[in-house]
Write a protein that holds these residues in place. Sequence first.
Motif, PDB file in Angstrom:
ATOM      1  N   ARG A 118       0.706  -1.277   0.014  1.00 18.26           N
ATOM      2  CA  ARG A 118       0.019  -0.127  -0.037  1.00 18.26           C
ATOM      3  C   ARG A 118       0.842   1.310  -0.094  1.00 18.26           C
ATOM      4  NH1 ARG A 118      -4.644  -0.216   4.596  1.00 18.26           N
ATOM      5  NH2 ARG A 118      -5.003   1.954   3.505  1.00 18.26           N
ATOM      6  N   PHE A 119       2.315   0.956   0.289  1.00 19.72           N
ATOM      7  CA  PHE A 119       3.032   2.264   0.508  1.00 19.72           C
ATOM      8  C   PHE A 119       3.271   2.938  -0.996  1.00 19.72           C
ATOM      9  CE2 PHE A 119       6.962   4.502   0.535  1.00 19.72           C
ATOM     10  CZ  PHE A 119       6.576   5.472   1.399  1.00 19.72           C
ATOM     11  N   SER A 120       3.062   4.153  -1.056  1.00 26.50           N
ATOM     12  CA  SER A 120       3.396   4.743  -2.215  1.00 26.50           C
ATOM     13  C   SER A 120       4.132   5.984  -2.298  1.00 26.50           C
ATOM     14  CB  SER A 120       2.035   5.127  -3.107  1.00 26.50           C
ATOM     15  OG  SER A 120       2.214   5.882  -4.140  1.00 26.50           O
ATOM     16  N   LYS A 121       5.105   6.347  -3.138  1.00 28.46           N
ATOM     17  CA  LYS A 121       5.677   7.677  -2.897  1.00 28.46           C
ATOM     18  C   LYS A 121       5.095   8.655  -3.612  1.00 28.46           C
ATOM     19  CE  LYS A 121       9.419   5.677  -4.577  1.00 28.46           C
ATOM     20  NZ  LYS A 121      10.807   5.577  -5.279  1.00 28.46           N
ATOM     21  N   ASP A 122       4.054   8.184  -4.295  1.00 29.24           N
ATOM     22  CA  ASP A 122       3.285   9.439  -5.223  1.00 29.24           C
ATOM     23  C   ASP A 122       2.832  10.541  -4.305  1.00 29.24           C
ATOM     24  OD1 ASP A 122       4.112   7.954  -7.486  1.00 29.24           O
ATOM     25  OD2 ASP A 122       2.390   6.865  -7.666  1.00 29.24           O
ATOM     26  N   LEU A 123       2.741  11.664  -4.853  1.00 28.16           N
ATOM     27  CA  LEU A 123       2.427  12.900  -4.200  1.00 28.16           C
ATOM     28  C   LEU A 123       1.383  13.749  -5.283  1.00 28.16           C
ATOM     29  CD1 LEU A 123       5.291  14.185  -2.041  1.00 28.16           C
ATOM     30  CD2 LEU A 123       3.075  13.045  -1.100  1.00 28.16           C
ATOM     31  N   PRO A 124       0.399  14.539  -4.835  1.00 26.75           N
ATOM     32  CA  PRO A 124      -0.612  14.970  -5.776  1.00 26.75           C
ATOM     33  C   PRO A 124       0.108  16.449  -6.051  1.00 26.75           C
ATOM     34  CG  PRO A 124      -1.457  15.286  -3.700  1.00 26.75           C
ATOM     35  CD  PRO A 124      -0.210  14.268  -3.309  1.00 26.75           C
ATOM     36  N   TYR A 125       1.198  16.589  -5.650  1.00 27.95           N
ATOM     37  CA  TYR A 125       1.929  18.084  -5.956  1.00 27.95           C
ATOM     38  C   TYR A 125       3.356  17.763  -6.125  1.00 27.95           C
ATOM     39  CZ  TYR A 125       2.786  17.240  -0.853  1.00 27.95           C
ATOM     40  OH  TYR A 125       2.991  16.696   0.405  1.00 27.95           O
ATOM     41  N   ASP A 126       3.961  18.933  -6.637  1.00 29.36           N
ATOM     42  CA  ASP A 126       5.421  19.198  -6.710  1.00 29.36           C
ATOM     43  C   ASP A 126       6.004  19.886  -5.764  1.00 29.36           C
ATOM     44  OD1 ASP A 126       5.597  17.311  -9.023  1.00 29.36           O
ATOM     45  OD2 ASP A 126       4.892  18.931 -10.278  1.00 29.36           O
ATOM     46  N   ILE A 127       7.258  19.661  -5.150  1.00 32.05           N
ATOM     47  CA  ILE A 127       7.988  20.691  -4.430  1.00 32.05           C
ATOM     48  C   ILE A 127       9.382  20.863  -5.236  1.00 32.05           C
ATOM     49  CG2 ILE A 127       7.108  19.560  -2.280  1.00 32.05           C
ATOM     50  CD1 ILE A 127       9.747  18.520  -1.701  1.00 32.05           C
ATOM     51  N   PRO A 128       9.774  22.206  -4.596  1.00 36.50           N
ATOM     52  CA  PRO A 128      11.114  22.617  -5.433  1.00 36.50           C
ATOM     53  C   PRO A 128      12.030  21.580  -5.063  1.00 36.50           C
ATOM     54  CG  PRO A 128      10.223  24.587  -4.400  1.00 36.50           C
ATOM     55  CD  PRO A 128       9.136  23.391  -3.927  1.00 36.50           C
ATOM     56  N   SER A 176      -6.493  24.513  20.393  1.00 36.37           N
ATOM     57  CA  SER A 176      -6.099  24.456  19.182  1.00 36.37           C
ATOM     58  C   SER A 176      -4.783  23.872  18.469  1.00 36.37           C
ATOM     59  CB  SER A 176      -6.389  25.864  18.297  1.00 36.37           C
ATOM     60  OG  SER A 176      -5.644  26.813  18.856  1.00 36.37           O
ATOM     61  N   ARG A 177      -4.533  23.088  17.635  1.00 41.28           N
ATOM     62  CA  ARG A 177      -3.170  22.562  17.220  1.00 41.28           C
ATOM     63  C   ARG A 177      -2.733  23.396  15.986  1.00 41.28           C
ATOM     64  NH1 ARG A 177      -3.390  16.381  16.518  1.00 41.28           N
ATOM     65  NH2 ARG A 177      -5.267  16.753  15.218  1.00 41.28           N
ATOM     66  N   LEU A 178      -1.443  23.404  15.735  1.00 40.47           N
ATOM     67  CA  LEU A 178      -0.691  24.018  14.666  1.00 40.47           C
ATOM     68  C   LEU A 178      -0.678  23.195  13.799  1.00 40.47           C
ATOM     69  CD1 LEU A 178       1.885  26.062  16.262  1.00 40.47           C
ATOM     70  CD2 LEU A 178      -0.496  26.957  15.849  1.00 40.47           C
ATOM     71  N   THR A 179      -0.876  23.512  12.587  1.00 40.81           N
ATOM     72  CA  THR A 179      -0.765  22.647  11.268  1.00 40.81           C
ATOM     73  C   THR A 179       0.242  23.014  10.401  1.00 40.81           C
ATOM     74  OG1 THR A 179      -3.440  22.336  11.631  1.00 40.81           O
ATOM     75  CG2 THR A 179      -2.263  21.907   9.483  1.00 40.81           C
ATOM     76  N   LEU A 180       0.933  21.963  10.004  1.00 38.51           N
ATOM     77  CA  LEU A 180       1.882  22.158   9.098  1.00 38.51           C
ATOM     78  C   LEU A 180       1.459  21.633   7.726  1.00 38.51           C
ATOM     79  CD1 LEU A 180       5.184  22.816   8.431  1.00 38.51           C
ATOM     80  CD2 LEU A 180       5.170  20.474   7.879  1.00 38.51           C
ATOM     81  N   ARG A 181       1.525  22.243   6.473  1.00 43.98           N
ATOM     82  CA  ARG A 181       1.028  22.021   5.255  1.00 43.98           C
ATOM     83  C   ARG A 181       2.271  21.346   4.532  1.00 43.98           C
ATOM     84  NH1 ARG A 181      -4.374  22.013   6.061  1.00 43.98           N
ATOM     85  NH2 ARG A 181      -4.729  23.695   7.418  1.00 43.98           N
ATOM     86  N   THR A 182       2.211  20.020   4.045  1.00 44.53           N
ATOM     87  CA  THR A 182       3.238  19.580   3.385  1.00 44.53           C
ATOM     88  C   THR A 182       3.719  20.053   2.142  1.00 44.53           C
ATOM     89  OG1 THR A 182       2.097  17.653   2.647  1.00 44.53           O
ATOM     90  CG2 THR A 182       3.030  17.632   4.660  1.00 44.53           C
ATOM     91  N   LYS A 183       2.567  20.690   1.500  1.00 43.43           N
ATOM     92  CA  LYS A 183       3.057  21.297  -0.063  1.00 43.43           C
ATOM     93  C   LYS A 183       4.223  22.439  -0.040  1.00 43.43           C
ATOM     94  CE  LYS A 183       0.977  22.689  -4.535  1.00 43.43           C
ATOM     95  NZ  LYS A 183      -0.138  23.250  -4.892  1.00 43.43           N
ATOM     96  N   ASP A 184       3.513  23.546   0.805  1.00 41.19           N
ATOM     97  CA  ASP A 184       4.368  24.555   0.866  1.00 41.19           C
ATOM     98  C   ASP A 184       5.043  24.966   2.186  1.00 41.19           C
ATOM     99  OD1 ASP A 184       2.432  25.385   2.602  1.00 41.19           O
ATOM    100  OD2 ASP A 184       1.051  26.629   1.135  1.00 41.19           O
ATOM    101  N   PHE A 185       5.256  24.014   2.854  1.00 39.52           N
ATOM    102  CA  PHE A 185       5.904  23.739   4.256  1.00 39.52           C
ATOM    103  C   PHE A 185       5.516  25.034   5.203  1.00 39.52           C
ATOM    104  CE2 PHE A 185      10.570  23.238   5.778  1.00 39.52           C
ATOM    105  CZ  PHE A 185      10.413  22.082   6.668  1.00 39.52           C
ATOM    106  N   SER A 186       4.378  25.516   5.113  1.00 40.03           N
ATOM    107  CA  SER A 186       3.821  26.514   5.990  1.00 40.03           C
ATOM    108  C   SER A 186       3.196  25.938   7.111  1.00 40.03           C
ATOM    109  CB  SER A 186       2.786  27.259   5.262  1.00 40.03           C
ATOM    110  OG  SER A 186       1.591  26.516   4.625  1.00 40.03           O
TER     111      SER A 186
END
Length: 272
Positions: A118-128, A176-186
């Motif tokens: 089930r493990f996949s390296k595919d992501l729906p976005y690109d990062i620099p 409330s928890r702080l959230t990291l967005r993996t696409k833009d590292f925010s």
Amino acid sequence: MSTSPTAVPEEASIDSLRDAFSQSHNAVQWLARMVRSFRSVNAGEDVALHWDDERKAFVTDEFAEGLKMELRLPELTLQFLEHGQPVKHELQMEGRSPAQVEAWLLVELLHRGLDRSRFSKDLPYDIPNAMAGDNVEYSPEFREGELKKILAWFTAAADLLKNIARKSSGKDDDPSRLTLRTKDFSLDASVALLGQAQPSPGDRQICVRFYPLRAGAVDPHYLVSRTEPTATAPDIFEIIKVSGTTADEIAGAKVAKKIADAVAKLQKLAAQ
């Protein structure tokens, strides 16, 4: 090189910091891959992680029974958590290629009785500057100083975001928890509107988000936005730029006041 705490880093320092951000941003994607492989996530979305200030780590939600995974800064160490407790066999990423990291993850999944297929390296976005294969390695020891600076940035920004969320709710123990967005590292926090309880996903709310990067370049700034649940109502936002790279410049009193003023303005607009 100037040692003034407010000096703008020279180009060599910026390049080193950019490389450290690139390595940590790439490392965070292993958490995103784990969540996307074992949980139902909307196809086009990035993955929301959470900041654990005590462990200085980005942490997934539970993606299998009792199982989470974290990435700790500044050493870039991956570790599974079982029912909230760190398990043995952490992976320190120094000198590891992406292919070696993947091999370690697959072995750990096997040890925990999870279906490795089930493990996949595919992501729906690109990062620099995405890292892949055997031809590139993580080097947190070489970038130790820069990664410690990144940790200081996220720690300072996290404290600022939590304080803003607490003040808006009027509760010192705001959950409330702080959230990291993996696409833009925010890193972001939700802020309630005037008279609103703690906002839930889909509610009208204000979001304060810290961005250390912009299009892969080191450019720390905050985005204060008011989100609307209807497609016909556009988001309203304000960008708060940061003038330097020290922790105080990233999240000191001057920046905090600018953000608080922007939040107050958006709260008043929402109440009209």
